[in-house]
Design an enzyme around this catalytic site. Structure first.
Site, PDB file in Angstrom:
ATOM      1  N   ASP A 116       0.169  -0.434   5.947  1.00  0.00           N
ATOM      2  CA  ASP A 116      -0.956  -1.188   5.395  1.00  0.00           C
ATOM      3  C   ASP A 116      -2.243  -0.527   5.885  1.00  0.00           C
ATOM      4  O   ASP A 116      -2.490  -0.459   7.098  1.00  0.00           O
ATOM      5  CB  ASP A 116      -0.878  -2.648   5.846  1.00  0.00           C
ATOM      6  N   LYS A 162      -6.194  -0.434   6.404  1.00  0.00           N
ATOM      7  CA  LYS A 162      -7.307  -1.371   6.524  1.00  0.00           C
ATOM      8  C   LYS A 162      -8.567  -0.611   6.903  1.00  0.00           C
ATOM      9  O   LYS A 162      -8.522   0.391   7.608  1.00  0.00           O
ATOM     10  CB  LYS A 162      -7.005  -2.435   7.596  1.00  0.00           C
ATOM     11  N   ASP A 179       0.823  -1.208   0.000  1.00  0.00           N
ATOM     12  CA  ASP A 179       0.000   0.000   0.000  1.00  0.00           C
ATOM     13  C   ASP A 179       0.861   1.264   0.000  1.00  0.00           C
ATOM     14  O   ASP A 179       0.656   2.163  -0.819  1.00  0.00           O
ATOM     15  CB  ASP A 179      -0.909   0.026   1.228  1.00  0.00           C
TER      16      ASP A 179
END
Length: 340
Positions: free
Chosen positions: A259, A261, A246
């Site tokens: 990352d 989420k 990412d």
């Protein structure tokens, strides 16, 4: 008659027990001290050594044979020899292996010791974006999905069945499709922000659900700087797996694989993110062994954003924690290779 008289006296109250000493055939009352004296005399009579009455001459030979009998004296060494002969050698105690302490068979370091770090170029402020290579390598996501523990599979299946009961099969498919779309839009909006296209991200987020996620991560974005990679493909040359990172940027001065989420439920602890730390560790190891990247990463960050706009939870992973999850990732990778 005297016995009956005695029983009648004993059945009376304790206060009248002194009548016991006024038995008719006695002329005088026995003083109280006589009882203690007689008890002492009685106890003295009981004392004595019963062995003095044994016939010593009769059993002299028996005592002599028992005392004079000789046998080989045993030592710890002789006892061990006898035990080994009868039961075999003793099995060495091995402490039980705790979960998570198992070491990978094919261990590869998280940090690449042979990688050359190139000097910073003039265009280093432009984030890297490398496409995924079209090679036959399993992705990090695929490996983690196919090596879920039975407990994880059970909970996922139970959640799926519960959602199907509430929404129906078609409704559940639409629900998962929307979740995937929201995640894509959220990542796209973040990419626009990091590329200094704030207006694009803002216009994109005002009319859809992405606005809530962007508001959720607003305080986290303030701590991020020096973005080096966005939605960039990585692959591990030695372990032969790939993935799509990412973001790689500095979080509070530490270079991290980040990352992003999304979640509808709060996840205030890193352990609430399930396999996300393993995914981050896998990406860190891949970057460090990928020749396309002229830097190495030692830290990770899992950011959980919420649709309702509540403050996101950033979970920072220091080098020690990354190494811990790297070992877990290697075990999952070995399990996947064994199955396939």
């Amino acid at each position: 008659l005297v016995r009956m008289k005695l029983l009648q006296i004993l059945s009376r109250k304790p206060g009248s027990l002194e009548v016991l000493f006024q038995i008719p055939f006695c002329q005088k009352q026995f003083p109280y001290t006589c009882l203690s004296t007689s008890a002492c005399v009685y106890s003295k009579k009981k004392k004595g050594n019963s062995y003095e009455q044994v016939d010593q001459e009769k059993y002299n030979n028996l005592v002599h044979s028992v005392i004079s009998y000789k046998t080989s004296s045993q030592t710890p060494e002789t006892i061990l020899e006898e035990d080994n002969l009868l039961y075999g050698p003793p099995a060495k105690h091995r402490p039980p292996i705790k979960a998570g302490t198992k070491t990978p068979k094919n261990w590869v370091p998280l940090i690449n010791p042979s990688k050359r770090i190139l000097p910073v170029s003039s265009d280093s402020n432009v984030p890297m974006k490398i496409g995924l290579q079209k090679v036959k390598m399993p992705s990090v996501t695929r490996i983690l999905q196919q090596t879920l523990s039975p407990q994880q599979v059970f909970y996922l299946e139970r959640w799926k069945q519960k959602m199907i009961e509430e929404l129906g099969k078609e409704g559940f498919e639409e629900y998962t499709k929307n979740l995937f779309l929201q995640g894509e839009l959220f990542h796209s909006a973040l990419e626009s922000i990091f590329l200094s296209e704030e207006t694009v991200a803002r216009d994109q987020g005002e009319d859809d659900v992405v606005a809530g996620y962007l508001s959720s991560v607003e305080h986290v974005l303030e701590d991020i700087s020096e973005v080096k990679a966005l939605e960039s493909g990585v692959h591990h040359e030695t372990l032969q797996y790939l993935g799509l990172v990412d973001c790689v940027a500095k979080y509070r001065g530490q270079l991290c694989v980040i990352d992003w989420k999304t979640s509808e439920k709060p996840k205030p602890l890193l352990q609430n993110t399930y396999d996300n730390p393993l995914q981050v560790a896998a990406y860190i190891g891949a970057i460090n062994h990928d020749p396309n990247y002229d830097f190495q990463v030692r830290c990770g960050l899992v950011v959980v954003a919420y649709k309702n706009g509540s403050p996101a939870h950033p979970h920072f992973m220091d080098p020690d924690l990354c190494s811990h999850y790297w070992n877990k990732w290697l075990l999952r990778l070995e399990e996947y290779l064994d199955k396939n």
